[in-house]
Design a protein around this motif. Structure first.
Motif, PDB file in Angstrom:
ATOM      1  N   ALA A  67       0.822  -1.204   0.000  1.00  0.00           N
ATOM      2  CA  ALA A  67       0.000   0.000   0.000  1.00  0.00           C
ATOM      3  C   ALA A  67       0.858   1.257   0.000  1.00  0.00           C
ATOM      4  CB  ALA A  67      -0.923   0.002   1.207  1.00  0.00           C
ATOM      5  N   ALA A  68       0.416   2.244  -0.780  1.00  0.00           N
ATOM      6  CA  ALA A  68       1.067   3.549  -0.794  1.00  0.00           C
ATOM      7  C   ALA A  68       0.599   4.367   0.410  1.00  0.00           C
ATOM      8  CB  ALA A  68       0.731   4.269  -2.099  1.00  0.00           C
ATOM      9  N   GLU A  69       1.065   5.607   0.499  1.00  0.00           N
ATOM     10  CA  GLU A  69       0.724   6.446   1.645  1.00  0.00           C
ATOM     11  C   GLU A  69      -0.784   6.654   1.782  1.00  0.00           C
ATOM     12  OE1 GLU A  69       2.778  10.114   1.716  1.00  0.00           O
ATOM     13  OE2 GLU A  69       4.780   9.229   1.765  1.00  0.00           O
ATOM     14  N   ASP A  70      -1.486   6.710   0.646  1.00  0.00           N
ATOM     15  CA  ASP A  70      -2.937   6.938   0.703  1.00  0.00           C
ATOM     16  C   ASP A  70      -3.720   5.646   0.874  1.00  0.00           C
ATOM     17  OD1 ASP A  70      -2.702   5.740  -1.753  1.00  0.00           O
ATOM     18  OD2 ASP A  70      -3.693   7.340  -2.876  1.00  0.00           O
ATOM     19  N   GLY A  71      -3.016   4.518   1.057  1.00  0.00           N
ATOM     20  CA  GLY A  71      -3.673   3.242   1.291  1.00  0.00           C
ATOM     21  C   GLY A  71      -3.986   2.434   0.056  1.00  0.00           C
ATOM     22  N   ALA A  72      -3.761   2.994  -1.152  1.00  0.00           N
ATOM     23  CA  ALA A  72      -4.046   2.263  -2.379  1.00  0.00           C
ATOM     24  C   ALA A  72      -2.920   1.282  -2.689  1.00  0.00           C
ATOM     25  CB  ALA A  72      -4.237   3.231  -3.537  1.00  0.00           C
ATOM     26  N   LEU A  73      -3.290   0.049  -2.967  1.00  0.00           N
ATOM     27  CA  LEU A  73      -2.307  -0.942  -3.401  1.00  0.00           C
ATOM     28  C   LEU A  73      -1.854  -0.669  -4.832  1.00  0.00           C
ATOM     29  CD1 LEU A  73      -4.189  -4.090  -2.041  1.00  0.00           C
ATOM     30  CD2 LEU A  73      -2.232  -2.947  -0.966  1.00  0.00           C
ATOM     31  N   ALA A  74      -2.779  -0.222  -5.661  1.00  0.00           N
ATOM     32  CA  ALA A  74      -2.478   0.108  -7.061  1.00  0.00           C
ATOM     33  C   ALA A  74      -3.577   1.021  -7.567  1.00  0.00           C
ATOM     34  CB  ALA A  74      -2.381  -1.144  -7.921  1.00  0.00           C
ATOM     35  N   ARG A  75      -3.214   1.857  -8.512  1.00  0.00           N
ATOM     36  CA  ARG A  75      -4.195   2.744  -9.137  1.00  0.00           C
ATOM     37  C   ARG A  75      -3.906   2.747 -10.640  1.00  0.00           C
ATOM     38  NH1 ARG A  75      -3.744   6.497  -5.858  1.00  0.00           N
ATOM     39  NH2 ARG A  75      -5.711   6.459  -4.704  1.00  0.00           N
ATOM     40  N   VAL A  76      -4.938   2.408 -11.456  1.00  0.00           N
ATOM     41  CA  VAL A  76      -4.762   2.271 -12.900  1.00  0.00           C
ATOM     42  C   VAL A  76      -5.982   2.851 -13.615  1.00  0.00           C
ATOM     43  CG1 VAL A  76      -3.351   0.168 -12.705  1.00  0.00           C
ATOM     44  CG2 VAL A  76      -5.848  -0.020 -12.923  1.00  0.00           C
ATOM     45  N   ILE A  77      -5.835   3.047 -14.913  1.00  0.00           N
ATOM     46  CA  ILE A  77      -6.992   3.299 -15.771  1.00  0.00           C
ATOM     47  C   ILE A  77      -7.554   1.942 -16.187  1.00  0.00           C
ATOM     48  CG2 ILE A  77      -7.752   4.193 -18.007  1.00  0.00           C
ATOM     49  CD1 ILE A  77      -5.681   6.386 -17.754  1.00  0.00           C
ATOM     50  N   HIS A  78      -8.842   1.783 -16.051  1.00  0.00           N
ATOM     51  CA  HIS A  78      -9.479   0.512 -16.386  1.00  0.00           C
ATOM     52  C   HIS A  78     -10.603   0.733 -17.377  1.00  0.00           C
ATOM     53  CE1 HIS A  78     -12.784  -2.448 -15.855  1.00  0.00           C
ATOM     54  NE2 HIS A  78     -11.778  -3.320 -15.888  1.00  0.00           N
ATOM     55  N   HIS A  79     -10.693  -0.151 -18.355  1.00  0.00           N
ATOM     56  CA  HIS A  79     -11.872  -0.157 -19.229  1.00  0.00           C
ATOM     57  C   HIS A  79     -12.104  -1.575 -19.727  1.00  0.00           C
ATOM     58  CE1 HIS A  79     -10.109  -0.752 -23.277  1.00  0.00           C
ATOM     59  NE2 HIS A  79      -9.054  -0.137 -22.780  1.00  0.00           N
ATOM     60  N   THR A  80     -13.310  -1.818 -20.182  1.00  0.00           N
ATOM     61  CA  THR A  80     -13.649  -3.098 -20.793  1.00  0.00           C
ATOM     62  C   THR A  80     -13.799  -2.918 -22.299  1.00  0.00           C
ATOM     63  OG1 THR A  80     -16.018  -2.676 -20.493  1.00  0.00           O
ATOM     64  CG2 THR A  80     -14.872  -3.918 -18.754  1.00  0.00           C
ATOM     65  N   ALA A  81     -13.814  -4.041 -22.990  1.00  0.00           N
ATOM     66  CA  ALA A  81     -14.112  -4.066 -24.426  1.00  0.00           C
ATOM     67  C   ALA A  81     -14.698  -5.422 -24.745  1.00  0.00           C
ATOM     68  CB  ALA A  81     -12.858  -3.809 -25.258  1.00  0.00           C
ATOM     69  N   LEU A  82     -15.541  -5.475 -25.752  1.00  0.00           N
ATOM     70  CA  LEU A  82     -16.175  -6.732 -26.125  1.00  0.00           C
ATOM     71  C   LEU A  82     -15.342  -7.470 -27.171  1.00  0.00           C
ATOM     72  CD1 LEU A  82     -19.963  -5.794 -26.405  1.00  0.00           C
ATOM     73  CD2 LEU A  82     -18.777  -6.921 -24.519  1.00  0.00           C
ATOM     74  N   ARG A  83     -14.940  -8.670 -26.838  1.00  0.00           N
ATOM     75  CA  ARG A  83     -14.317  -9.540 -27.831  1.00  0.00           C
ATOM     76  C   ARG A  83     -15.378 -10.058 -28.798  1.00  0.00           C
ATOM     77  NH1 ARG A  83      -9.209 -10.144 -29.067  1.00  0.00           N
ATOM     78  NH2 ARG A  83      -8.641 -10.442 -26.883  1.00  0.00           N
ATOM     79  N   THR A  84     -16.537 -10.373 -28.257  1.00  0.00           N
ATOM     80  CA  THR A  84     -17.653 -10.843 -29.095  1.00  0.00           C
ATOM     81  C   THR A  84     -18.842  -9.927 -28.866  1.00  0.00           C
ATOM     82  OG1 THR A  84     -18.366 -12.366 -27.349  1.00  0.00           O
ATOM     83  CG2 THR A  84     -16.925 -13.249 -29.053  1.00  0.00           C
ATOM     84  N   GLY A  85     -19.509  -9.564 -29.943  1.00  0.00           N
ATOM     85  CA  GLY A  85     -20.689  -8.719 -29.856  1.00  0.00           C
ATOM     86  C   GLY A  85     -21.949  -9.493 -30.180  1.00  0.00           C
ATOM     87  N   ARG A 112      -9.555  -8.633   3.017  1.00  0.00           N
ATOM     88  CA  ARG A 112     -10.176  -8.478   1.702  1.00  0.00           C
ATOM     89  C   ARG A 112      -9.504  -7.353   0.925  1.00  0.00           C
ATOM     90  NH1 ARG A 112     -16.115  -9.700   0.673  1.00  0.00           N
ATOM     91  NH2 ARG A 112     -15.059 -11.268  -0.595  1.00  0.00           N
ATOM     92  N   VAL A 113      -9.583  -7.478  -0.392  1.00  0.00           N
ATOM     93  CA  VAL A 113      -9.123  -6.435  -1.304  1.00  0.00           C
ATOM     94  C   VAL A 113     -10.347  -5.870  -2.005  1.00  0.00           C
ATOM     95  CG1 VAL A 113      -7.856  -5.954  -3.431  1.00  0.00           C
ATOM     96  CG2 VAL A 113      -6.818  -7.379  -1.645  1.00  0.00           C
ATOM     97  N   LEU A 114     -10.483  -4.546  -1.976  1.00  0.00           N
ATOM     98  CA  LEU A 114     -11.596  -3.865  -2.624  1.00  0.00           C
ATOM     99  C   LEU A 114     -11.124  -3.253  -3.934  1.00  0.00           C
ATOM    100  CD1 LEU A 114     -13.145  -1.898   0.395  1.00  0.00           C
ATOM    101  CD2 LEU A 114     -13.576  -4.257  -0.315  1.00  0.00           C
ATOM    102  N   ALA A 115     -11.998  -3.302  -4.941  1.00  0.00           N
ATOM    103  CA  ALA A 115     -11.775  -2.591  -6.199  1.00  0.00           C
ATOM    104  C   ALA A 115     -12.762  -1.438  -6.246  1.00  0.00           C
ATOM    105  CB  ALA A 115     -11.985  -3.517  -7.392  1.00  0.00           C
ATOM    106  N   GLU A 116     -12.220  -0.207  -6.307  1.00  0.00           N
ATOM    107  CA  GLU A 116     -13.058   0.981  -6.232  1.00  0.00           C
ATOM    108  C   GLU A 116     -12.817   1.879  -7.440  1.00  0.00           C
ATOM    109  OE1 GLU A 116     -13.896   4.715  -3.167  1.00  0.00           O
ATOM    110  OE2 GLU A 116     -11.948   3.722  -3.183  1.00  0.00           O
ATOM    111  N   PHE A 117     -13.906   2.319  -8.072  1.00  0.00           N
ATOM    112  CA  PHE A 117     -13.805   3.343  -9.096  1.00  0.00           C
ATOM    113  C   PHE A 117     -13.840   4.702  -8.403  1.00  0.00           C
ATOM    114  CE2 PHE A 117     -15.975   0.441 -12.439  1.00  0.00           C
ATOM    115  CZ  PHE A 117     -14.754  -0.156 -12.726  1.00  0.00           C
ATOM    116  N   GLU A 118     -12.772   5.447  -8.546  1.00  0.00           N
ATOM    117  CA  GLU A 118     -12.688   6.762  -7.909  1.00  0.00           C
ATOM    118  C   GLU A 118     -13.445   7.800  -8.743  1.00  0.00           C
ATOM    119  OE1 GLU A 118      -8.563   6.267  -5.415  1.00  0.00           O
ATOM    120  OE2 GLU A 118      -8.439   7.240  -7.376  1.00  0.00           O
TER     121      GLU A 118
END
Length: 825
Positions: A67-85, A112-118
């Motif tokens: 964890a960094a100073e703000d408590g986040a283990l990692a911070r990234v840009i996340h998006h999905t995409a469809l392989r099949t439509g 537990r590990v939480l995934a949060e959209f900021e």
């Protein structure tokens, strides 16, 4: 593409050096008990985040840093995409479609590990720590997943099974299909799983994938048509985790005059003299190798890759069209900063390292669109994605064959439908890439000599006697607006110079984007889809000539030998309604207002109404399209249009033809009604009649609503001889019912309703006492007059749409759409 945390070229070079397109992998080494047991036998991939995978068991473990100073283990840009439509325009769920982009933070709370959209849209970056915390805590975030800690490494990093995060409906498939009327979906846990074989870690991104299967309750018609088993719908959903760009990027304040896409932010630390809500222009990062030079090469160029699924000669046309943007970047001071290549063999178009022009198949024609993955903190584009519908070029071919005849197909000249369609697909490639690099539509460009590829282009067709000439059908290369827009968006100059260029550009170029162009009652006179020329009325007259020439030649020569004659019905629609979009452009002159997107002090702040003489000329041009002679079809063509088709139905055909009240026989009257509706619905859109009412109040010399209604009804109800009587009666009925429909609208004022009611009562009185010599016309007049006088019965007919005939879809006729705008039907 252009990451600013190592760069695409760096990432790809590393990948190639370590074994082609595959990520770097190693066998997990021994480690302290617990942690070592958890990763024993798994394959390790080091990258932005470390992965441990076992395709045989389907296990995917993600190792998150301490964890960094703000408590986040990692911070990234996340998006999905469809392989099949789904493969359907109605649902919008297309192969390669990008889902929402978010800043994703992983945090550990206990076991537990939480995934949060900021929520970076609300912030106070220039404030104290307390101000920043107050802005952050005042607005809700979204915790979207929690998973158990599998093990903790000696360095404090955390091992977590990421499967649950990947297998949730992160793309929004369930609500999207429900909204499209395709049924109620529920996940099937036994048939939903992570595909560990597709897990890849690279220095600046991690790519994961899952197969999601849903049970479908009451599947809709699209799923019943397309899915092998409509009760079960399976999608492959791709997830990208992208390194956050560094803080060397300089956000560019948005200017409404420049045509850029934007990101809205609320800054609570802004000075009191500044607004707290502002916009940042969306753009890729370009860094000159020589920052002091007016023109320089760049550290990392923007590279777009064309999907290998696109066949030749289309693939080459896509490369050529997209490469037009290189000229605009050169003029903005960047040498070799924009390139287009074919995707390397084995390259994954969903990999975040690639900007891709995807070739997408659907069951029916639909939109193409450009998307971007944007850092919501700064507006920086980190990935561009274009989706081009493969049936678009087929529709263009069908239209061009209908206009010039099938015999020209493959001839190689300017009237060869294949060559015209390839010219169009080059424009389409450039247009959609324009969205992906940060540009809005400019629907006014066609009024300034085709100044931008960001308009929707209709071909320029010359009329030479009884022949059509396509030698200048589509423009080639960048227009003046495109060069201006890229220069403002990307040029490396001080803010004061950007402001000066924006002011100069706004004084030179017209600009109209989606909110002022797509709605039928829009007031902006220059913003129209599929129009041409600086004189809309003259262009409408020209297109009516094009239409006459094409219809006079239309028949068996408009289709290949051996094709089902019944297919003429589908080919007829875009030719018979060829003028429909120019009608919209002309209608905008009636009650029209010329306005832009000015800023205070640029000298263009005030809007102006269209001169009354221009409005009256536009009204007469529209009335001319309602002439029975323009709407009639000759008997020899009607005889061909009666031909039927056997075998199973084809949805591409079934939804593209005129409706018929005559059973399976072609109904010329319904075609006439559809053409009349194109004009009447545009002219008498509620917003337009409201403006006519207001303009008449403000200027007695202006074209008002009463004059408009009287001019239309006088022309429409003029006697029509012989066979023209029936198309005349269809137009008459549509006119009366369109006006009556305004009385049911909650979008018109009491004053407008009173004017419409008064003119309908006068019309009803004349019709009810008709003494027309033609008994059919006399009966029609008296029936329509009695209907208009019986408001209860009229309201019932309008409520049930019993007098409506559906118009076949128009856009996209080589049309397009984008993620930030609403499609036009």
């Amino acid at each position: 593409m252009t990451f600013r945390f190592g760069g695409t070229a760096t990432a790809i070079a590393l990948a190639l050096a370590m074994g082609g397109m595959a990520p770097a992998v190693a066998t997990a080494q021994s480690a302290p008990a617990g942690y070592s047991q958890s990763i024993e036998g798994l394959t390790r991939q080091d990258g932005l985040l470390t992965l441990f995978t076992d395709p045989a068991s389907g296990k995917v473990l993600l190792q998150l840093p301490p964890a960094a100073e703000d408590g986040a283990l990692a911070r990234v840009i996340h998006h999905t995409a469809l392989r099949t439509g789904v493969g359907s325009a109605i649902t919008g769920l297309d192969r390669a479609q990008i889902g929402p982009t978010n800043i994703l933070a992983f945090r550990r709370i206990g076991k537990r590990v939480l995934a949060e959209f900021e929520n970076p849209r609300y912030r106070a970056p220039a404030g104290s720590a307390d101000e920043q915390a107050a802005a952050r805590d005042a607005f809700v975030g979204s915790t979207v997943w929690a998973g158990d800690v599998v093990a903790t490494a000696p360095d404090g990093s955390v091992l977590v099974d990421i499967s649950g995060f990947i297998t949730r409906d992160a793309h929004g498939i369930v609500p999207t299909l429900a909204q499209a009327g395709q049924g109620s979906l529920s996940p099937v846990s036994d048939l939903t799983m992570v595909d560990a074989s597709q897990a890849k870690a690279f220095p600046d991104n991690v790519e994961l994938e899952a197969r999601l299967t849903f049970s479908v309750n009451s599947p809709g018609p699209v799923l019943r048509q397309i899915a092998p088993d409509a009760r079960l719908a399976t999608f492959t959903v791709h997830h990208s985790f992208i390194r956050l760009p560094d803080d060397a990027y300089r956000p560019r304040p948005y200017d409404p005059r420049t045509g850029a896409l934007s990101t809205v932010v609320t800054d609570f630390s802004a000075p009191l003299s500044d607004p707290i809500v502002s916009r940042l222009a969306n753009r890729f990062r370009l860094v000159k190798t020589d920052p002091t030079a007016a023109r320089s090469t760049v550290v990392e160029p923007i590279v777009f890759y064309v999907d290998r699924a696109a066949p030749e000669p289309i693939r080459s046309a896509l490369v050529e069209g997209a490469m037009w943007w290189a000229d605009a970047f050169e003029r903005a001071g960047y040498i070799d900063a924009f390139r287009v290549e074919v995707l390397p063999e084995g390259g994954d178009p969903l990999d975040a390292r690639y900007n891709v022009i995807n070739w997408v198949n659907r069951a029916t024609r639909s939109w193409s669109y450009g998307q971007s993955v944007v850092d919501p903190r700064t507006g920086e584009i980190v990935k561009g994605s274009v989706l081009l519908g493969s049936l678009r070029i087929r529709q263009d071919m069908l239209i061009f064959e209908g206009l010039v005849g099938e015999a020209e197909n493959g001839a190689g000249g300017p009237n060869d439908p294949q060559q015209i369609a390839l010219a169009r697909i080059r424009q389409l490639s450039a247009h959609e890439v324009g969205h992906a690099i940060g540009l809005l539509h400019n629907f006014a460009a066609s009024t300034q000599d085709r100044a931008s590829v960001m308009d929707y282009p209709v071909p320029q067709i010359a009329v030479n006697g009884d022949r059509l000439d396509f030698h200048d059908a589509y423009a080639v290369g960048m227009g003046g607006w495109d060069r201006f827009a890229i220069d403002w968006l990307y040029a490396d100059v001080p803010q004061a110079e950007l402001d000066r260029r924006a002011t100069a550009g706004a004084a030179t170029w017209r600009f109209t984007s989606d909110p002022d162009a797509r709605i039928g009652g829009d007031a902006q006179v220059w913003g129209s889809l599929w129009d041409n020329g600086s004189d809309p009325v003259a262009e409408l007259d020209h297109l009516m000539q094009v239409r006459r020439v094409a219809l006079n030649r239309f028949g068996l020569a408009s289709m290949p030998t051996g094709a089902a004659v019944n297919d003429l019905r589908r080919r007829l629609v875009p030719i018979y309604l060829y003028h429909r979009y120019q009608v919209d452009a002309v209608a905008k002159l009636v009650g029209g207002v010329d306005y832009g997107y000015p800023v205070a002090g640029d000298g263009h702040e005030a809007a102006t109404a269209v001169p009354a003489a221009t409005q009256r000329a536009a009204l007469q041009g529209l009335i001319a399209t309602l002439s029975p002679a323009e709407l009639d079809l000759p008997d020899p063509l009607l005889a061909l249009l009666a031909a039927q088709q056997s075998g199973d139905s084809d949805p591409q055909h079934d939804i593209e033809v005129f409706a018929s009240r005559q059973g399976r026989v072609f109904d010329a009257g319904s075609a006439a009604e559809a053409a009349a509706d194109a004009t009447l619905s545009a002219l008498f859109a509620p917003q337009r009649v409201e403006r006519l009412t207001d303009m008449g109040r403000r200027d007695p010399a202006a074209l008002g609503l009463t004059e408009t209604i009287d001019a239309v009804t006088t022309a429409v109800f003029a006697p029509a001889p012989g066979r023209l009587g029936e198309p005349a009666r269809r137009v008459q009925a549509r006119t009366a019912l369109t006006l009556a429909g305004l009385l049911r609208s909650n979008r018109v004022s009491a004053t407008t309703a009173a004017v419409v009611s008064d003119r309908l009562e006068a019309l009803a009185g004349r019709l009810a006492t008709s003494r027309a010599s033609d008994p059919v016309q006399r009966a029609h007049d008296r029936w329509l007059g009695a209907l208009l006088q019986d408001r209860e019965r009229l309201d019932q007919l309008l409520e049930a749409n019993r007098m409506e005939t559906p118009t076949p879809p128009g856009s996209p006729i080589g049309a397009e759409a984008c993620w930030h705008c609403s499609p036009a039907a």
